[in-house]
Scaffold this active site. Structure first.
Site, PDB file in Angstrom:
ATOM      1  N   THR A 144      19.881   7.503  19.358  1.00  0.00           N
ATOM      2  CA  THR A 144      19.710   8.861  19.879  1.00  0.00           C
ATOM      3  C   THR A 144      20.979   9.347  20.573  1.00  0.00           C
ATOM      4  O   THR A 144      21.666   8.566  21.253  1.00  0.00           O
ATOM      5  CB  THR A 144      18.521   8.935  20.863  1.00  0.00           C
ATOM      6  OG1 THR A 144      18.542  10.186  21.528  1.00  0.00           O
ATOM      7  CG2 THR A 144      18.534   7.829  21.892  1.00  0.00           C
ATOM      8  N   SER A 179      16.639   8.920  30.647  1.00  0.00           N
ATOM      9  CA  SER A 179      15.230   8.507  30.779  1.00  0.00           C
ATOM     10  C   SER A 179      15.164   7.025  30.456  1.00  0.00           C
ATOM     11  O   SER A 179      16.125   6.455  29.905  1.00  0.00           O
ATOM     12  CB  SER A 179      14.334   9.280  29.802  1.00  0.00           C
ATOM     13  OG  SER A 179      14.517   8.793  28.477  1.00  0.00           O
ATOM     14  N   TYR A 181      13.225   5.764  28.193  1.00  0.00           N
ATOM     15  CA  TYR A 181      13.252   5.689  26.721  1.00  0.00           C
ATOM     16  C   TYR A 181      14.709   5.664  26.227  1.00  0.00           C
ATOM     17  O   TYR A 181      15.094   4.794  25.433  1.00  0.00           O
ATOM     18  CB  TYR A 181      12.498   6.884  26.102  1.00  0.00           C
ATOM     19  CG  TYR A 181      13.029   7.231  24.743  1.00  0.00           C
ATOM     20  CD1 TYR A 181      12.804   6.394  23.654  1.00  0.00           C
ATOM     21  CD2 TYR A 181      13.820   8.372  24.548  1.00  0.00           C
ATOM     22  CE1 TYR A 181      13.344   6.687  22.404  1.00  0.00           C
ATOM     23  CE2 TYR A 181      14.351   8.669  23.306  1.00  0.00           C
ATOM     24  CZ  TYR A 181      14.125   7.825  22.243  1.00  0.00           C
ATOM     25  OH  TYR A 181      14.660   8.098  21.015  1.00  0.00           O
ATOM     26  N   HIS A 182      15.514   6.649  26.686  1.00  0.00           N
ATOM     27  CA  HIS A 182      16.894   6.705  26.201  1.00  0.00           C
ATOM     28  C   HIS A 182      17.670   5.448  26.623  1.00  0.00           C
ATOM     29  O   HIS A 182      18.537   4.963  25.892  1.00  0.00           O
ATOM     30  CB  HIS A 182      17.600   7.962  26.728  1.00  0.00           C
ATOM     31  CG  HIS A 182      17.120   9.244  26.093  1.00  0.00           C
ATOM     32  ND1 HIS A 182      16.253  10.110  26.712  1.00  0.00           N
ATOM     33  CD2 HIS A 182      17.380   9.811  24.898  1.00  0.00           C
ATOM     34  CE1 HIS A 182      16.010  11.157  25.926  1.00  0.00           C
ATOM     35  NE2 HIS A 182      16.687  10.996  24.808  1.00  0.00           N
ATOM     36  N   LYS A 185      17.163   2.679  24.280  1.00  0.00           N
ATOM     37  CA  LYS A 185      17.938   2.831  23.051  1.00  0.00           C
ATOM     38  C   LYS A 185      19.387   2.348  23.244  1.00  0.00           C
ATOM     39  O   LYS A 185      20.008   1.854  22.312  1.00  0.00           O
ATOM     40  CB  LYS A 185      17.928   4.288  22.582  1.00  0.00           C
ATOM     41  CG  LYS A 185      16.549   4.874  22.407  1.00  0.00           C
ATOM     42  CD  LYS A 185      15.826   4.372  21.180  1.00  0.00           C
ATOM     43  CE  LYS A 185      16.370   4.984  19.938  1.00  0.00           C
ATOM     44  NZ  LYS A 185      15.478   4.718  18.777  1.00  0.00           N
ATOM     45  N   ARG A 241       7.970  22.530  19.559  1.00  0.00           N
ATOM     46  CA  ARG A 241       7.117  22.976  20.673  1.00  0.00           C
ATOM     47  C   ARG A 241       7.162  24.493  20.827  1.00  0.00           C
ATOM     48  O   ARG A 241       6.128  25.156  20.941  1.00  0.00           O
ATOM     49  CB  ARG A 241       7.619  22.342  21.989  1.00  0.00           C
ATOM     50  CG  ARG A 241       6.995  21.008  22.287  1.00  0.00           C
ATOM     51  CD  ARG A 241       7.719  20.270  23.395  1.00  0.00           C
ATOM     52  NE  ARG A 241       7.630  20.841  24.744  1.00  0.00           N
ATOM     53  CZ  ARG A 241       6.524  21.003  25.438  1.00  0.00           C
ATOM     54  NH1 ARG A 241       5.361  20.696  24.900  1.00  0.00           N
ATOM     55  NH2 ARG A 241       6.547  21.492  26.673  1.00  0.00           N
TER      56      ARG A 241
HETATM   57  N1  USQ Z   1      13.027  21.142  27.224  1.00  0.00           N
HETATM   58  C1  USQ Z   1      12.680  22.380  27.753  1.00  0.00           C
HETATM   59  N2  USQ Z   1      11.390  22.785  27.599  1.00  0.00           N
HETATM   60  C2  USQ Z   1      10.455  22.046  26.954  1.00  0.00           C
HETATM   61  C3  USQ Z   1      10.812  20.801  26.395  1.00  0.00           C
HETATM   62  C4  USQ Z   1      12.117  20.363  26.559  1.00  0.00           C
HETATM   63  O1  USQ Z   1      13.490  23.094  28.325  1.00  0.00           O
HETATM   64  O2  USQ Z   1       9.307  22.502  26.869  1.00  0.00           O
HETATM   65  C5  USQ Z   1      14.414  20.676  27.330  1.00  0.00           C
HETATM   66  C6  USQ Z   1      14.532  19.275  27.898  1.00  0.00           C
HETATM   67  O3  USQ Z   1      14.532  19.302  29.314  1.00  0.00           O
HETATM   68  C7  USQ Z   1      15.834  18.791  27.269  1.00  0.00           C
HETATM   69  C8  USQ Z   1      15.875  19.501  25.910  1.00  0.00           C
HETATM   70  O4  USQ Z   1      14.940  20.578  26.018  1.00  0.00           O
HETATM   71  O5  USQ Z   1      16.923  19.227  28.014  1.00  0.00           O
HETATM   72  C9  USQ Z   1      15.484  18.628  24.744  1.00  0.00           C
HETATM   73  O6  USQ Z   1      14.216  18.067  24.985  1.00  0.00           O
HETATM   74  P1  USQ Z   1      13.321  17.404  23.852  1.00  0.00           P
HETATM   75  O7  USQ Z   1      11.982  17.093  24.461  1.00  0.00           O
HETATM   76  O8  USQ Z   1      13.350  18.205  22.604  1.00  0.00           O
HETATM   77  O9  USQ Z   1      14.149  16.077  23.516  1.00  0.00           O
HETATM   78  P2  USQ Z   1      14.255  14.651  24.231  1.00  0.00           P
HETATM   79  O10 USQ Z   1      13.227  14.430  25.288  1.00  0.00           O
HETATM   80  O11 USQ Z   1      15.657  14.456  24.627  1.00  0.00           O
HETATM   81  O12 USQ Z   1      13.877  13.639  23.071  1.00  0.00           O
HETATM   82  C10 USQ Z   1      13.870  13.996  21.687  1.00  0.00           C
HETATM   83  C11 USQ Z   1      13.088  12.940  20.918  1.00  0.00           C
HETATM   84  C12 USQ Z   1      13.791  11.614  21.047  1.00  0.00           C
HETATM   85  C13 USQ Z   1      15.243  11.755  20.597  1.00  0.00           C
HETATM   86  C14 USQ Z   1      15.928  12.859  21.379  1.00  0.00           C
HETATM   87  C15 USQ Z   1      17.324  13.169  20.918  1.00  0.00           C
HETATM   88  O13 USQ Z   1      11.756  12.846  21.399  1.00  0.00           O
HETATM   89  O14 USQ Z   1      13.107  10.629  20.276  1.00  0.00           O
HETATM   90  O15 USQ Z   1      15.897  10.550  20.844  1.00  0.00           O
HETATM   91  O16 USQ Z   1      15.179  14.078  21.200  1.00  0.00           O
HETATM   92  S1  USQ Z   1      18.378  13.669  22.247  1.00  0.00           S
HETATM   93  O17 USQ Z   1      17.727  14.767  22.966  1.00  0.00           O
HETATM   94  O18 USQ Z   1      19.634  14.106  21.680  1.00  0.00           O
HETATM   95  O19 USQ Z   1      18.508  12.549  23.112  1.00  0.00           O
END
Ligand code: USQ
Length: 382
Positions: A144, A179, A181-182, A185, A241
């Site tokens: 990730t 996090s 989770y991260h 990884k 979402r």
């Molecule tokens: N966010 C919002 N509003 C929401 C949901 C999320 O503003 O309702 C923000 C989060 O705070 C974050 C960003 O959007 O800053 C991305 O959040 P996300 O939930 O889409 O992604 P994340 O939790 O980081 O995890 C997801 C996958 C994970 C993968 C990761 C890639 O669930 O498996 O590893 O994306 S990355 O984000 O590049 O680490």
């Protein structure tokens, strides 16, 4: 190729099984239904009801005439995993079988412990099974972009050359996750790097950003073949979402200032990236790392796009700023390099208006299934 796909029931796992199967490869699909049962316990079911893995494989066989072998079991149980390797003799193993959610890992101590135990033991078992059965087998692990965090410098593809006191060496790019989770990884990248150095195995680590979309070509053949689309706070990713929120008339949940920038990827491109990596494997004794994204956006930019398309389609979308439940930078520098996969042949599908409209169309069809209570629960990082 004989391909073993671990985590085959997931959002990316199932489309990957069909993608390889459709191109003539022999696929064995493995899953322990962790995500299905966790989603049920958290009342966070996917938008579109999905048949179980055995049923999906049957639907796929009826439609394509191609067989996907299914094994239900837990890869953290070596007594289950080793015989699967011995019987299927894979040339390539694709590892998606991880607890994939940052919010899930932050719910409680127990869920943090499960995430670390599951993700690290699973990865360790794969390395051992490869060494014991076929050290030439190529491991493709889904990493990730979140391993890197949001540093003040450009993010290179996995490695950084450092000059220190007149001497130079190449190291894994500094990691600082946001996090548990991260963090798990980062730890499994480290584990594989150790075994690459020690046993000379071959590994590709794909540092993927948040994925969106439903359509891969194979998934369009029958709605029972669609991936499990999560829009809830625990398992949903941002773009998926926001589209479901817009369809539900639920104000888009922008966390904090909304300047959080990430690299995004269409699910079609995940398929291409994993496939290209499989066709052109890492060398023996190589940990090859690619940044698997095709474009970067802030949360505000995604909200603006989803609102514009949603309004055009008559959804009357509102955008809401809510207090950020996570601990993360809300305004920051973000400049990842992502040319490696394009050099292998990736042809990106970007986040166009048409791509968003297609997703709106599917979400609208299943609007009655939307559980508004699952959209925001406020799992806090501290
Ligand atoms: N966010 C919002 N509003 C929401 C949901 C999320 O503003 O309702 C923000 C989060 O705070 C974050 C960003 O959007 O800053 C991305 O959040 P996300 O939930 O889409 O992604 P994340 O939790 O980081 O995890 C997801 C996958 C994970 C993968 C990761 C890639 O669930 O498996 O590893 O994306 S990355 O984000 O590049 O680490």
């Amino acid at each position: 190729m004989k391909v073993l796909i671990l985590g085959a029931d997931g959002y990316l796992g199932w489309p990957t099984c069909m993608y390889f199967s459709n191109r003539g490869h022999e696929v064995t699909a493995v899953d322990n239904y962790f995500r299905r049962s966790a989603a049920t316990s958290l009342d966070s079911e996917p938008l579109i009801p999905t048949p179980n893995l055995l049923q999906r494989a049957k639907v796929w066989e009826d439609i394509s005439g191609k067989k996907i072998n299914v094994r239900i079991g837990d890869i953290t149980d070596y007594a289950f995993l080793l015989p699967v390797f011995k019987e299927t003799r894979p040339d390539t193993v694709i590892h998606y079988a991880e607890q994939p959610s940052a919010p899930y890992s932050m719910i409680s101590r127990d869920k943090a412990a499960f995430t670390i135990q599951n993700n690290l033991t699973g990865t360790l078992n794969i390395a051992y099974a490869v060494k014991e059965t076929n050290p030439d087998c190529h491991i493709i692990k889904l990493g990730t972009m979140g391993e890197y965090g949001t540093p003040e410098i450009d993010i290179e593809e996995g490695w950084l050359e450092i000059e220190h006191k007149g001497r130079k060496d190449k190291f894994l790019f500094p990691r600082q996750a946001g996090s548990v989770y991260h963090t798990s990884k980062i730890q499994d990248t480290d584990l594989l790097w150790f075994y690459v150095r020690t046993w000379g195995i071959r590994v590709t680590d794909l540092m993927q950003g948040p994925v969106y979309g439903l359509s891969t070509g194979e998934t369009d053949k029958d709605e029972r073949l669609l991936p499990n689309l999560h829009y809830d706070e625990i398992f949903g990713t941002l773009i998926n979402r926001f589209i479901v929120q817009a369809v539900a008339g639920y104000p888009l949940t922008v966390y904090g200032k909304g300047g959080q920038t990430r690299g995004y990827l269409n699910i079609r491109d995940t398929m291409q990236c994993v496939y290209l990596s499989g066709e052109q494997p890492a060398k023996k004794g190589e940990l090859r790392i690619f940044n698997q994204v095709t474009e970067t956006f802030s949360v505000n930019q995604i909200a603006e796009k989803v609102k514009r398309i949603g309004d055009k389609l008559g959804c009357n979308v509102n955008v809401q700023t809510i207090e950020n439940p996570r601990v993360e930078k809300e305004e920051h520098y973000y400049n990842p390099k992502y040319t490696g996969l394009m050099e292998l042949g990736l042809k990106p599908h970007h986040l166009t208006d048409e791509a968003l409209e297609g997703m709106f169309k599917v979400a609208a069809k299943y609007k009655e299934n939307i559980n508004r209570d699952a959209i925001f629960r406020g799992v806090k990082w501290r």
